[in-house]
Design a protein around this motif. Sequence first.
Motif, PDB file in Angstrom:
ATOM      1  N   ALA A 139       1.225  11.856  -4.271  1.00 31.84           N
ATOM      2  CA  ALA A 139       2.062  11.170  -5.269  1.00 31.84           C
ATOM      3  C   ALA A 139       2.692   9.923  -4.656  1.00 31.84           C
ATOM      4  CB  ALA A 139       3.144  12.121  -5.799  1.00 31.84           C
ATOM      5  N   ALA A 140       3.097  10.006  -3.382  1.00 28.96           N
ATOM      6  CA  ALA A 140       3.690   8.836  -2.718  1.00 28.96           C
ATOM      7  C   ALA A 140       2.640   7.743  -2.487  1.00 28.96           C
ATOM      8  CB  ALA A 140       4.336   9.258  -1.401  1.00 28.96           C
ATOM      9  N   VAL A 141       1.412   8.138  -2.233  1.00 25.21           N
ATOM     10  CA  VAL A 141       0.326   7.145  -2.116  1.00 25.21           C
ATOM     11  C   VAL A 141       0.108   6.481  -3.473  1.00 25.21           C
ATOM     12  CG1 VAL A 141      -2.167   6.847  -1.746  1.00 25.21           C
ATOM     13  CG2 VAL A 141      -0.821   8.246  -0.144  1.00 25.21           C
ATOM     14  N   ALA A 142       0.108   7.295  -4.530  1.00 24.50           N
ATOM     15  CA  ALA A 142      -0.139   6.771  -5.883  1.00 24.50           C
ATOM     16  C   ALA A 142       0.930   5.771  -6.316  1.00 24.50           C
ATOM     17  CB  ALA A 142      -0.220   7.923  -6.886  1.00 24.50           C
ATOM     18  N   THR A 143       2.171   5.953  -5.847  1.00 19.54           N
ATOM     19  CA  THR A 143       3.241   5.018  -6.223  1.00 19.54           C
ATOM     20  C   THR A 143       3.347   3.844  -5.256  1.00 19.54           C
ATOM     21  OG1 THR A 143       4.909   6.255  -4.972  1.00 19.54           O
ATOM     22  CG2 THR A 143       4.614   6.844  -7.320  1.00 19.54           C
ATOM     23  N   GLY A 144       2.475   3.835  -4.229  1.00 20.68           N
ATOM     24  CA  GLY A 144       2.486   2.725  -3.286  1.00 20.68           C
ATOM     25  C   GLY A 144       3.476   2.862  -2.150  1.00 20.68           C
ATOM     26  N   GLU A 145       4.128   4.032  -2.026  1.00 23.61           N
ATOM     27  CA  GLU A 145       5.081   4.234  -0.923  1.00 23.61           C
ATOM     28  C   GLU A 145       4.361   4.426   0.407  1.00 23.61           C
ATOM     29  OE1 GLU A 145       8.714   6.828  -1.902  1.00 23.61           O
ATOM     30  OE2 GLU A 145       7.163   7.478  -3.315  1.00 23.61           O
ATOM     31  N   LEU A 146       3.202   5.071   0.356  1.00 21.29           N
ATOM     32  CA  LEU A 146       2.439   5.347   1.570  1.00 21.29           C
ATOM     33  C   LEU A 146       1.084   4.657   1.507  1.00 21.29           C
ATOM     34  CD1 LEU A 146       3.084   9.175   2.073  1.00 21.29           C
ATOM     35  CD2 LEU A 146       4.309   7.261   3.106  1.00 21.29           C
ATOM     36  N   ARG A 147       0.547   4.379   2.668  1.00 17.11           N
ATOM     37  CA  ARG A 147      -0.765   3.745   2.779  1.00 17.11           C
ATOM     38  C   ARG A 147      -1.832   4.622   2.135  1.00 17.11           C
ATOM     39  NH1 ARG A 147      -1.187   2.767   9.135  1.00 17.11           N
ATOM     40  NH2 ARG A 147      -3.321   3.189   8.533  1.00 17.11           N
ATOM     41  N   ALA A 148      -2.812   3.981   1.562  1.00 16.45           N
ATOM     42  CA  ALA A 148      -3.899   4.720   0.918  1.00 16.45           C
ATOM     43  C   ALA A 148      -5.084   4.929   1.852  1.00 16.45           C
ATOM     44  CB  ALA A 148      -4.352   3.976  -0.341  1.00 16.45           C
ATOM     45  N   ASP A 149      -5.048   4.342   3.047  1.00 20.38           N
ATOM     46  CA  ASP A 149      -6.207   4.420   3.934  1.00 20.38           C
ATOM     47  C   ASP A 149      -6.148   5.591   4.921  1.00 20.38           C
ATOM     48  OD1 ASP A 149      -4.085   3.342   5.364  1.00 20.38           O
ATOM     49  OD2 ASP A 149      -5.360   2.016   6.553  1.00 20.38           O
ATOM     50  N   ALA A 150      -5.121   6.419   4.836  1.00 18.18           N
ATOM     51  CA  ALA A 150      -5.018   7.599   5.704  1.00 18.18           C
ATOM     52  C   ALA A 150      -5.043   8.843   4.834  1.00 18.18           C
ATOM     53  CB  ALA A 150      -3.727   7.546   6.513  1.00 18.18           C
ATOM     54  N   PRO A 151      -5.860   9.834   5.182  1.00 17.79           N
ATOM     55  CA  PRO A 151      -5.905  11.065   4.379  1.00 17.79           C
ATOM     56  C   PRO A 151      -4.555  11.777   4.392  1.00 17.79           C
ATOM     57  CG  PRO A 151      -7.680  11.026   6.015  1.00 17.79           C
ATOM     58  CD  PRO A 151      -6.767   9.886   6.323  1.00 17.79           C
ATOM     59  N   THR A 152      -4.105  12.199   3.236  1.00 20.10           N
ATOM     60  CA  THR A 152      -2.794  12.851   3.175  1.00 20.10           C
ATOM     61  C   THR A 152      -2.790  14.201   3.894  1.00 20.10           C
ATOM     62  OG1 THR A 152      -3.325  13.662   0.948  1.00 20.10           O
ATOM     63  CG2 THR A 152      -1.968  11.665   1.109  1.00 20.10           C
TER      64      THR A 152
END
Length: 195
Positions: A139-152
């Motif tokens: 969810a934090a990746v989806a809102t742009g808080e976390l990088r999208a290039d690292a697997p959660t």
Amino acid sequence: MNATPNPELRSQRSRRAILDAALELAVRDGYARVTVDAIAAAAGVGKQTIYRWWPGKASVLLEALNDRTGPARDVPNSGDLGRDLTSGTQAVVRLLDSGLGTVWRALVAEAQTDPGLAEELRASFFEPRMQRWQARLDAAVATGELRADAPTRTMVEHLFGPIYYRLLLGTAPLDPADTAHVEYFLNGVRSPDCP
């Protein structure tokens, strides 16, 4: 009128007594000293009752820990990712810094030579919690808080890895007030676009 005992209720009481006795003995006496015979005696049941439900003491203790800590719950989602990660990791540290942590450490050690226990540990404890935390970080990746290039999933391992490292290797004390690793974690995975 003579009431017939309810075998379901008796089984629930026996199961509860076994789980409580196993955990109490392991915290008090240490994992290595706990036997199925001792659990049965403390719970007031025959050891055949224990073997009917579990293959041995490790499985009893894993269920007792899962029972005591409760099922994997939704993780905090206050809208402040840093606060949520801090409160979540502090809760884990408090649990592992209690008497339950010594039992937990012993189970992890036992799982190194018992593939069945290792799988049970992953399936019943780690995986449900991993999925909850992974969903929070997704969810934090989806809102742009976390990088999208690292697997959660890897992010979750990096977040909780230092805690288990300290627990299992004793490199430093477990301290709920020591949350620096959460900030280090966030510095590494925060999206460059996020303030």
